[in-house]
Enzyme design. Sequence first.
Site, PDB file in Angstrom:
ATOM      1  N   ASN A  74       0.746   4.765  -0.654  1.00 59.97           N
ATOM      2  CA  ASN A  74      -0.591   4.608  -0.079  1.00 59.97           C
ATOM      3  C   ASN A  74      -1.453   5.770  -0.559  1.00 59.97           C
ATOM      4  O   ASN A  74      -1.219   6.918  -0.186  1.00 59.97           O
ATOM      5  CB  ASN A  74      -0.488   4.607   1.447  1.00 59.97           C
ATOM      6  CG  ASN A  74      -1.832   4.437   2.139  1.00 59.97           C
ATOM      7  OD1 ASN A  74      -2.879   4.537   1.517  1.00 59.97           O
ATOM      8  ND2 ASN A  74      -1.796   4.197   3.440  1.00 59.97           N
TER       9      ASN A  74
ATOM     10  N   HIS B 106      -6.185  -3.087   0.554  1.00 61.79           N
ATOM     11  CA  HIS B 106      -5.796  -1.677   0.609  1.00 61.79           C
ATOM     12  C   HIS B 106      -4.275  -1.593   0.666  1.00 61.79           C
ATOM     13  O   HIS B 106      -3.623  -2.340   1.400  1.00 61.79           O
ATOM     14  CB  HIS B 106      -6.407  -1.005   1.837  1.00 61.79           C
ATOM     15  CG  HIS B 106      -5.753   0.298   2.171  1.00 61.79           C
ATOM     16  ND1 HIS B 106      -5.679   1.337   1.271  1.00 61.79           N
ATOM     17  CD2 HIS B 106      -5.132   0.725   3.303  1.00 61.79           C
ATOM     18  CE1 HIS B 106      -5.025   2.346   1.833  1.00 61.79           C
ATOM     19  NE2 HIS B 106      -4.687   1.995   3.062  1.00 61.79           N
TER      20      HIS B 106
ATOM     21  N   CYS C   7      -8.939   5.053   4.626  1.00 64.72           N
ATOM     22  CA  CYS C   7      -8.402   3.910   3.871  1.00 64.72           C
ATOM     23  C   CYS C   7      -9.462   2.879   3.493  1.00 64.72           C
ATOM     24  O   CYS C   7      -9.329   2.200   2.477  1.00 64.72           O
ATOM     25  CB  CYS C   7      -7.280   3.246   4.661  1.00 64.72           C
ATOM     26  SG  CYS C   7      -5.859   4.326   4.937  1.00 64.72           S
TER      27      CYS C   7
END
Length: 335
Positions: free
Chosen positions: A292, A262, A114
């Site tokens: 995501n 993020h 991530c």
Amino acid sequence: MYHSKIAGLGYYVPSNVVTNDDLSKIIDTNDEWIQERTGIQERRHIIRGEDTTTTMGVKAAKIAIERSGVAKEDIDFVVFATLSPDYYFPGPGVLVQRDLGLRTVGALDVRNQCSGFVYAISVADQYIKTGMYKNVLVIGSEVHSTGLDMTTRGRGVSVIFGDGAGAAVLSREEDLTKGILSTHLHSEGQHAEELSLKAPGMGARWVTDILADNDPNDESYYPYMNGQFVFKNAVVRFAEVINEGLEANGLQVSDIDMLIPHQANLRISQYIQNKFKLSDDQVHNNIQKYGNTTAASIPIALTEAWEQGKIKSGDTVVLAAFGSGFTWASAIIKW
């Protein structure tokens, strides 16, 4: 010594939209449950045979290169961030070099999940600062959909992730008041297994072990996430690394024009927004549309914000990420 600036941005997402209602047809879940916990309404999944991590990265990169005004012959280096390469090896960086028809420049793969794109930006920035390279192509691209447990057993993870790619061209900037002012990188490996995919892996279970066992209950080759533990750590580390970047540059929270976090969970982004008392105009979220996308989430969101006119010359832009590893990072940019 130079600074590096973001000269061009681009992103690509598959055309295949998968809504929460679509998932509810194959998983025991529903739109309300997913939105309440994550904020996600839909995500994109590739159509097999049409897209891969590399091909999506190439599509995003072509847009970024065109917008940058940099000829592909002038790209000096490629940094590719992903946790989902087309092949176990080689990584996608060299495939991008091939598919874009670049010179035989170096290609580096970054495996920081991530926070991968911010790590990749930091690597590119250092090469440009020292004068070694003038133009570096940075890509974040992920295909999650083909590796998720799309059953009720895996719903805690599988509803969260989507596919997509984003790219940036970093170029030399001689005005040291502009460009990437600083990057800040951290890791805490003692929590590595709290968000992980262990197999196939040389140190755990390789393909031969999985095939030999033929265990239908084996979950080692699906992502595992201790959601509450990850959430609690994320909100702390997000705040720390944003403050670290601001302090390093003598800036205040009030100086932030745009925060690109993020896109892990809308609740995390909202928590950070409230903690820093930022308005909706100062934070760009798109997890509602894309889920995501791990290393692709920041470049996709950054490109969207720029395209929508939310980022202007002279703005202070903050990128921040937290994820598997645990790793976390931030970048402070004067646009």
